[in-house]
Design an enzyme around this catalytic site. Structure first.
Site, short mmCIF file in Angstrom:
data_model
loop_
_atom_site.label_atom_id
_atom_site.label_comp_id
_atom_site.label_asym_id
_atom_site.label_seq_id
_atom_site.Cartn_x
_atom_site.Cartn_y
_atom_site.Cartn_z
N LYS A 196 0.84 -1.19 0.00
CA LYS A 196 0.00 0.00 0.00
C LYS A 196 0.89 1.25 0.00
O LYS A 196 1.93 1.28 0.65
CB LYS A 196 -0.90 -0.06 1.23
N SER A 212 -9.44 1.41 3.56
CA SER A 212 -8.61 2.25 2.70
C SER A 212 -7.61 1.46 1.87
O SER A 212 -6.99 2.01 0.96
CB SER A 212 -7.87 3.29 3.56
N SER A 224 -9.73 -1.28 7.45
CA SER A 224 -9.12 -0.96 6.16
C SER A 224 -8.40 -2.11 5.48
O SER A 224 -8.00 -1.99 4.33
CB SER A 224 -8.15 0.22 6.32
#
Length: 483
Positions: free
Chosen positions: A87, A167, A191
């Site tokens: 990420k 996220s 997330s």
């Protein structure tokens, strides 16, 4: 690019174990494996928006190094030569590490995050970073999951007009669409496990403190943690063994004896929000039936109203964000905003950042009492107490809890926030307990996941239970347009 023979040797749906076997047999090289995924990204990512950046030069060098080691009879472990995405709020040399914000473009990391160091030491080929909900979904309360100023919108591979949740949106989308065999996400609350649920993959949020947190753009040191997003529990377990800062996992001396489902005591939490959603409730009922058929004992459990719980959590996180993000930015080299006034000024001057929704959490953070203040300490204690009480109630007399992770993916829209999320991730997220999201089937062609939770420190046990439940669930259906 890899040869046609190399492409044919790599199955679209593969596990780390399968890929390691191909590498060991010489059927495919680490460099050929990397090119396979780079080709898939070129082919499919324009429609998906999962990839924020690639480090093709660094990745090819790492893959070649893995091939050279193997030619000398040296293999670092099961991850040696395996491509991995991280990420883009995780620092990795060669990648931008923007947290999705244009404010950090042009100031790339000069170090690897601790977890990236562990991955590289295990031979993993870090070849790119994934799109995310900007600032890990904490810039605004009216935002849309999966959107960042740097990359735009990440889309659900089962229907690109629908949302992947966030996220860690890009990580889940990339794994679901086989743009990478595995990826790393981060979670403060939901997330990892939520995008995994909506994208039909496995997401594992480890116990607090088991994965190094340095080098991750922060919201809250009290809740932030990184974890694997994969297509199987076995792969999540393999990645966790490398990511974890507990030596037993790092050296793979983990006890792999399965936990018996026969006699397992399982708490089943049916959220009140599903009172009028029989199709989603039926997914949880089917999972409970599968467990009972294996001899597990199930017990109905509930969590009290989550509104006050979530309010205390948000206010505590805001205090932590207010202090910890500027401290991180001050420590990061380069020309970029370092204070709340500078961040707010950047957003207002930038043509993209506020084009779809605001940054009201930035404005709140700018006037927050901050971490360590009496107000923060009260809020954090309140949130922690409520979370501990919720988990204790769920797990009272039980070994593991199971609930629904998500509703089917909603249509992506902008400017009014999202009210489709279920509150099921919060008890484990705030209390620091491990949680595991598993794909449990499709509703109208869209994935629905179930969430397993256990006590702090029971990560290996939870993964063992999850691996056995995974074998009982319907086989995962990959997204038809990205096979």
């Amino acid at each position: 690019m890899a040869s046609d023979a190399q492409h044919d040797a790599v199955p679209t749906l593969h596990t780390i174990e399968e890929l390691a076997a191909l590498l060991a047999a010489g059927t495919v090289s680490a460099l050929g494996l990397l090119e396979h995924y780079l080709d898939r990204i070129v082919r499919f990512d324009p429609a998906l928006g999962a990839i924020l950046a690639l480090d093709e030069t660094g990745a090819r060098a790492a893959a070649q190094a893995a091939d050279d080691r193997r030619a000398r009879g040296l293999v670092l472990g099961r991850l040696d030569g395996i491509p991995v995405l991280v990420k883009d709020n995780i620092e990795a040399i060669g990648l931008p590490g923007t947290a999705g914000s244009r404010a950090l473009l042009g100031s790339p990391p000069v170090r690897d995050a601790g977890l990236v160091t562990r991955l590289r030491a295990a031979g993993a080929v870090i070849f790119g970073s994934t799109n995310l909900s900007e600032w890990a979904n904490f810039r605004t309360t009216s935002g849309t999951s999966g959107w960042s100023g740097v990359r735009g919108q990440a889309n659900n591979p089962y229907d690109v007009g629908r949302n992947p949740s966030g996220s860690s949106s890009g990580s889940a989308v990339a794994v679901a669409a086989a743009l990478s065999p595995v990826a790393i996400g981060t979670e403060t609350d939901g997330s990892i496990v939520s995008p995994a649920g909506l994208c039909g993959v496995v997401g594992f949020k480890p116990s607090r403190g088991t994965v190094p947190g340095d080098g991750i753009v922060p919201i809250s040191s009290a809740q932030d943690i990184a974890g694997p997003i994969t297509r199987s529990v076995a792969d999540a377990r393999t990645l966790y063994e490398v990511l974890s800062d507990r030596p037993i996992y790092v050296t793979s001396r983990i006890d792999r004896a399965p936990v018996e489902l026969d006699g397992l005591r399982v708490a089943v939490w049916t959220p009140d929000e599903l009172a009028d959603e029989p199709a989603v409730r039926a997914v949880l009922d089917q999972v409970a039936d599968l467990l009972r058929a294996q001899g597990s004992r199930t017990f109905a459990r509930s969590v009290a109203q989550t509104g006050p719980f979530e309010a205390a959590e948000f206010d505590a996180l805001l205090c932590e964000f207010a202090t910890q993000l500027p401290a991180y930015l001050r420590s990061r080299p380069g020309r970029h905003p370092r204070t709340w006034p500078e961040l707010l000024a950047f957003d207002r001057a930038d043509p993209v950042e506020l084009s779809l929704f605001g940054d009201e959490n930035f404005a709140l953070a700018a006037v927050s009492a901050g971490a360590g203040s009496p107000e923060h300490l009260r809020l954090r204690a309140e949130a922690d107490e409520q979370a501990a009480r919720a988990m204790a109630g769920l797990l009272d007399g039980c070994d593991v809890a199971v609930t629904v992770m998500n509703r089917p993916a909603w249509h992506t829209a902008y400017g009014h926030g999202e009210d489709w999320h279920l509150p099921t991730s919060s008890p484990a997220a705030v209390s620091g307990c491990p949680s595991l999201s598993l794909p449990a089937g499709l509703i109208d062609g869209l994935p629905v996941g179930v969430l397993l939770m256990a006590r702090v420190g029971e990560d290996a046990r939870l993964l063992s239970i999850g691996q056995q439940l995974e074998a009982l669930l319907p086989p995962r259906t990959p997204p038809a347009d990205f096979r």
